[in-house]
Design an enzyme around this catalytic site. Structure first.
Site, PDB file in Angstrom:
ATOM      1  N   HIS A   1     -11.981   3.963  32.268  1.00 54.80           N
ATOM      2  CA  HIS A   1     -11.739   3.251  33.530  1.00 54.80           C
ATOM      3  C   HIS A   1     -10.359   3.441  34.115  1.00 54.80           C
ATOM      4  CE1 HIS A   1     -15.408   0.837  34.058  1.00 54.80           C
ATOM      5  NE2 HIS A   1     -15.510   0.988  32.752  1.00 54.80           N
TER       6      HIS A   1
ATOM      7  N   LYS B   1      -7.811  -7.766  45.683  1.00 56.75           N
ATOM      8  CA  LYS B   1      -7.907  -7.030  44.426  1.00 56.75           C
ATOM      9  C   LYS B   1      -6.754  -7.515  43.568  1.00 56.75           C
ATOM     10  CE  LYS B   1      -7.537  -3.201  46.956  1.00 56.75           C
ATOM     11  NZ  LYS B   1      -8.725  -2.577  46.402  1.00 56.75           N
ATOM     12  N   ARG B   2      -6.708  -7.099  42.303  1.00 54.57           N
ATOM     13  CA  ARG B   2      -5.570  -7.523  41.502  1.00 54.57           C
ATOM     14  C   ARG B   2      -4.251  -7.044  42.118  1.00 54.57           C
ATOM     15  NH1 ARG B   2      -6.485 -10.250  36.480  1.00 54.57           N
ATOM     16  NH2 ARG B   2      -4.266  -9.900  36.241  1.00 54.57           N
TER      17      ARG B   2
ATOM     18  N   LYS C   1      -1.787  -0.338  43.420  1.00 56.95           N
ATOM     19  CA  LYS C   1      -2.685  -0.691  44.526  1.00 56.95           C
ATOM     20  C   LYS C   1      -1.919  -0.865  45.845  1.00 56.95           C
ATOM     21  CE  LYS C   1      -6.142  -2.983  41.548  1.00 56.95           C
ATOM     22  NZ  LYS C   1      -7.462  -2.426  41.926  1.00 56.95           N
TER      23      LYS C   1
ATOM     24  N   THR D   1     -14.320  -1.074  43.552  1.00 57.51           N
ATOM     25  CA  THR D   1     -15.658  -1.547  43.913  1.00 57.51           C
ATOM     26  C   THR D   1     -15.577  -2.482  45.119  1.00 57.51           C
ATOM     27  OG1 THR D   1     -15.444  -3.207  42.170  1.00 57.51           O
ATOM     28  CG2 THR D   1     -16.835  -1.282  41.697  1.00 57.51           C
TER      29      THR D   1
ATOM     30  N   LYS E   1     -18.136  -3.214  48.417  1.00 58.03           N
ATOM     31  CA  LYS E   1     -18.578  -4.519  48.925  1.00 58.03           C
ATOM     32  C   LYS E   1     -18.272  -4.642  50.409  1.00 58.03           C
ATOM     33  CE  LYS E   1     -17.047  -6.496  44.534  1.00 58.03           C
ATOM     34  NZ  LYS E   1     -15.879  -7.178  43.940  1.00 58.03           N
TER      35      LYS E   1
HETATM   36  C1  PLP Z   1     -14.899  -6.667  43.177  1.00 63.12           C
HETATM   37  C2  PLP Z   1     -13.837  -7.490  42.623  1.00 63.12           C
HETATM   38  C3  PLP Z   1     -12.676  -6.896  42.128  1.00 63.12           C
HETATM   39  C4  PLP Z   1     -12.424  -5.400  42.167  1.00 63.12           C
HETATM   40  O1  PLP Z   1     -11.676  -5.079  43.323  1.00 63.12           O
HETATM   41  P1  PLP Z   1     -11.019  -3.640  43.505  1.00 63.12           P
HETATM   42  O2  PLP Z   1     -10.492  -3.671  44.896  1.00 63.12           O
HETATM   43  O3  PLP Z   1     -12.102  -2.642  43.339  1.00 63.12           O
HETATM   44  O4  PLP Z   1      -9.954  -3.522  42.490  1.00 63.12           O
HETATM   45  C5  PLP Z   1     -11.684  -7.708  41.622  1.00 63.12           C
HETATM   46  N1  PLP Z   1     -11.824  -9.048  41.590  1.00 63.12           N
HETATM   47  C6  PLP Z   1     -12.919  -9.649  42.075  1.00 63.12           C
HETATM   48  C7  PLP Z   1     -13.006 -11.134  42.035  1.00 63.12           C
HETATM   49  C8  PLP Z   1     -13.968  -8.902  42.594  1.00 63.12           C
HETATM   50  O5  PLP Z   1     -15.062  -9.507  43.058  1.00 63.12           O
END
Ligand code: PLP
Length: 823
Positions: free
Chosen positions: A355, A542-543, A548, A650, A654
């Site tokens: 990952h 995101k985190r 990022k 991911t 979404k």
């Molecule tokens: C989908 C999701 C992530 C992943 O986000 P990325 O932008 O792909 O890092 C992180 N936290 C939550 C709560 C999510 O639903």
């Protein structure tokens, strides 16, 4: 199976649960108790469906998939299960007749936050895909008493509060005490070589009981229902002799020591801390899980010889990789297998997903710590190491290269090396990431064993992220293209037919606006900030992490602010920037990034010269349930990691399926989103992966950008002066001296992309059309598709065949197990 019940039966069952579990009648029950009673009714339905599904899987000898992961970020379950079982409206009606609102009960459920971010959410989405498509599967993880911390911002500084989710969450969990197993730590090994490697005696170990809790996960239409089994650590059964001899405290202390193992989730995303307790957690998960899998298999077949034909074990990242030496241990020490036979079985059963390529996340354990805590597992890793090196030397592989590939090297146990050596398949999570793996981190392996390497691009549970989160959009889609897309996301492509239909485009615009209003209402309550739903909603959730690059986004906002201050009458499309992110508790720089964004937001939102046009919001405690509210409300999806650093992403998927336009770099799955929607329906900027590498090689000097670009210079100078009385010199120092993720190098390009986005947005029909194309092309990013690829190419698993027609005379007559041979 049909899960529908007559409305009156639903009402009776809910009342019965209230009576049984709380000794209450409906009149005296709180919403919280009613929520629990409803869950218990739904759980009973799922148990029935699960037993039926399991029976059918066993009768047909369908291969089972075990998905091992230290994190499952499940979020809430009630709505998901009601939706999937097709009983949401029945329950809504029954509850309303009881004077209750289903939507209020939903709010009583805490998020099951047993994960950090993308990795854990992926595992949760995969359980949905497995169940929906009828693959018999089981997720395995830990029952952390405290999930991911609750984030509270105090003057912009992140503080962490404990997330004690069990009071509202454990109603989903079925304790299975009779399936508990013992896990052993420490102690020492006596060996009897006797030419037989496997004769050992493990003494004086510390015993911890692993007690399983099962959470049922229904797929769409309830065709498949699977279980997520999470282990809770318990001290040994109460030591009565010690208690009797008066040593009461020691008897208690022992239990407390054992129970810390599943006390709390490590809140680190893409980072390894290397602490002994974390190693204990990892081994606790895999030891309990492997014992459970082997026990189940032996009960059915009395041999492990056919394990690879009946079972696929998937290791999600390196965290559960000790499953490999643990399986070897059980087979050698408890089942009497030879090394060669055991190794053959283990390697044909396990597969591994990588990952990340980030160095700080590649797990390696101090060899001494490892040996002390897991002496027998260490021995087995040594033997794996010895045999691997020997086989490489026999093939005349260069000695340095063998060293780089070895699981034991430089005083460390290297988990990724162990994973690649011991698995029959290694995959990355987007096309770009899988290529980078082959070219860089795993290049040594790739040149020696290319046949192991594969790609499976990540996917999302589109029913949760589209149908449940965005019901208005879902019903427009169903009206226009039918409901086939619910099971087969590829059918979303039919929506392309409407790309020039002015009325559909207008409806899309209205749905987006409704979702923006819904989000604005939440933000008014949570942040006391009033948003303009006609402004551009530009969201980065995101985190919080340097790679990022939330600070790239924030730096750009600062330059906008400066420009608007100087040009108060300029033509500017109102723009709302929204952030949500947790930082790892010990990641100081990321916490500074949060404070920078929060203080900048405070400054901008309170500056009357600009605050009608520019707003910045930081939503506290970002989690799955907030993601479900935020994603449908986005016009722009910020996916701006430095090229080559985000394995897939991911949240980009979404957003896409909710009709937001990606503003991003060619990184991770953005590359495939670009491929799907074409140049016209994505806003790209920044360096590509090869350009990043080239700039690194030629010597990157970030300060040049400060010196040559007055816009960057002004922004950085103001950061040094600070916002709300706090200087952000530590961030600017990093940007000017190292800038490890090349924020400054990509700044100008990002700024141009933002301008393009604004212009595109102002052509509303064109913008809605971009959204439409994104929705229509999002099908390939469904978890269902990802699961099919894993099943076909890696697990060699098939769904449970549908039950024969209800005719009782044609009873299933599978006499001999039919094993699907691998390769
Ligand atoms: C989908 C999701 C992530 C992943 O986000 P990325 O932008 O792909 O890092 C992180 N936290 C939550 C709560 C999510 O639903």
């Amino acid at each position: 199976m049909n899960y529908r019940l007559p409305i009156n039966t639903i009402k009776e069952q809910i009342e019965a649960k209230l009576q049984h579990n709380f000794g209450l009648t409906l009149e005296n029950a709180t919403d919280d108790q009613c929520y629990k009673a409803v869950v218990l009714v739904v759980r009973d339905l799922m148990v029935k469906g699960y037993l039926e599904f399991k029976k059918r899987a066993e009768e047909t000898h369908t291969k089972r998939v075990y998905y091992l992961c230290m994190e499952f970020l499940m979020g809430r379950s009630l709505k998901n299960n009601l939706y999937n079982l097709g009983i949401e409206e029945d329950f809504r009606k029954a509850l309303s007749e009881m004077g209750l609102k289903l939507d209020n009960l939903y709010e009583k459920e805490p998020d099951a936050g047993l994960g950090n971010g993308g990795l854990g959410r992926l595992a949760a989405c995969f359980l949905d895909g497995l169940s929906t498509q009828g693959y018999p599967a089981m997720g395995y993880s830990l029952c952390y008493e405290y999930g991911i911390f609750r984030q509270k911002l105090v003057d912009g500084w992140q503080t962490e509060l404990p997330d004690f989710w069990l009071p509202g969450g454990k109603v989903w969990l079925q304790e299975v005490p009779e399936k508990r197993v013992e896990v052993h730590f420490g102690g020492h090994i006596e060996e009897y070589w006797n030419n037989q490697y496997h004769i050992v005696n493990h003494k004086d170990y510390e015993k911890v009981m692993a007690v399983p809790y099962d959470m049922y996960v229904s797929g769409m239409d309830g065709r498949g229902i699977n279980v997520l089994r999470i282990w809770s650590a318990r001290g040994e059964a109460f030591d009565m002799s010690r208690f009797n001899s008066g040593d009461y405290l020691r008897a208690m202390e022992q239990n407390a020591m054992a129970e810390v193992i599943t006390k709390v989730l490590y809140p680190e995303d893409n980072h390894l801390e290397g602490k002994s307790l974390r190693l204990s957690q990892q081994y606790f998960l895999v030891s309990a899980t492997i014992q459970d899998i082997i026990r189940r298999h032996l009960f059915k077949y009395s041999t492990l010889d056919n394990l690879p034909d009946c079972v696929a074990i998937h290791l999600n990242d390196t965290h559960p990789v000790l499953a490999i030496p643990e399986m070897m241990r059980v087979m050698l020490d408890e089942c009497g297998y030879t090394w060669e036979a055991a190794w053959d079985i283990v390697t044909r059963t396990t597969a591994y997903t990588n990952h990340t390529v980030m160095a700080e996340a590649l797990e390696c354990w101090n060899e001494e710590l490892f040996k002390f805590r897991l002496p027998r597992i260490y021995q087995i890793v040594q033997e794996i190491n010895r045999r691997f090196c020997e086989s490489m030397h026999q093939r005349h592989v260069d000695g340095y290269k063998v060293g780089r590939m070895a699981p034991l090297n430089d005083g460390y146990v290297k988990m990724a090396n162990l994973a690649v050596i011991s698995s029959h398949s290694v995959n990355g999570v987007s096309a770009l990431h899988s290529d980078i793996l082959k070219e860089t981190v795993f290049n040594d392996f790739y040149t020696e064993m290319p046949e192991k390497f594969q790609n499976v691009t990540n996917g999302i549970a589109h029913r949760r992220w589209l149908n449940q989160s965005n019901p208005e959009l879902a019903s427009l889609l169903t009206e226009k293209i039918g409901d086939g897309y619910i099971h087969d996301a590829a059918q979303l492509e039919k929506f392309l037919e409407f790309k020039d239909d002015a009325s559909v485009l207008e409806q899309l615009g209205k749905i987006k606006r409704d979702n923006k209003v819904r989000l604005a209402e939440y933000i008014k309550k949570a942040n006391n900030i009033v948003l303009d739903p006609d402004s551009i909603f530009d969201i980065q959730i995101k985190r919080m992490h340097e790679y990022k690059r939330q600070h790239l986004n924030a730096l750009h906002i600062l330059t906008l602010y400066q420009w608007l201050r100087d040009n108060p009458n300029a033509d500017f499309t109102p723009h709302t920037y929204i952030f949500g992110a947790k930082a790892a508790a010990g990641y100081y720089f990321a916490k500074q990034m949060i404070r920078f964004i929060v203080n900048l937001a405070e400054t901008i939102n309170n500056d009357p010269r600009v605050n009608q046009k520019l707003k910045v919001v930081y939503v506290e405690d970002y989690r799955v349930t907030l993601a479900e509210l935020l994603t449908p409300a986005a016009d722009i999806s910020e996916q701006i990691s430095q090229a080559g650093t985000e394995a897939s992403g991911t949240s980009n998927m979404k957003f896409m399926i909710n009709g937001a336009v990606t503003l991003g770099t060619l990184d991770g799955a953005n590359v495939e989103i670009h491929e799907a929607v074409g140049d016209d329906n994505i806003i790209l900027f920044g360096m590509t992966t090869p350009e990043v590498s080239a700039l690194k090689r030629s010597g990157y000097r970030p300060r040049v950008f400060y010196e040559n670009n007055p816009i960057i210079r002004n922004a950085i100078d103001e950061m040094n002066k600070g916002f709300c009385g706090v200087s952000f010199r530590n961030i600017t120092d990093s940007l000017l001296n190292e800038d490890p993720y090349m924020v400054l190098a990509d700044f100008e390009s990002y700024s141009q992309a933002q301008k393009r986005a604004e212009a595109l947005y102002n052509d509303h029909a064109r913008w809605n059309q971009m959204g439409l194309v994104n929705i229509a092309k999002a099908g390939r990013f469904a978890a269902d598709r990802a699961i099919r690829e894993y099943a076909d190419n890696i697990w060699h698993a098939t769904p449970v065949p549908p039950a024969p027609a209800a005719d009782k005379t044609v009873k299933a007559t599978v006499k001999k197990p039919i094993f699907k041979k691998m390769r």
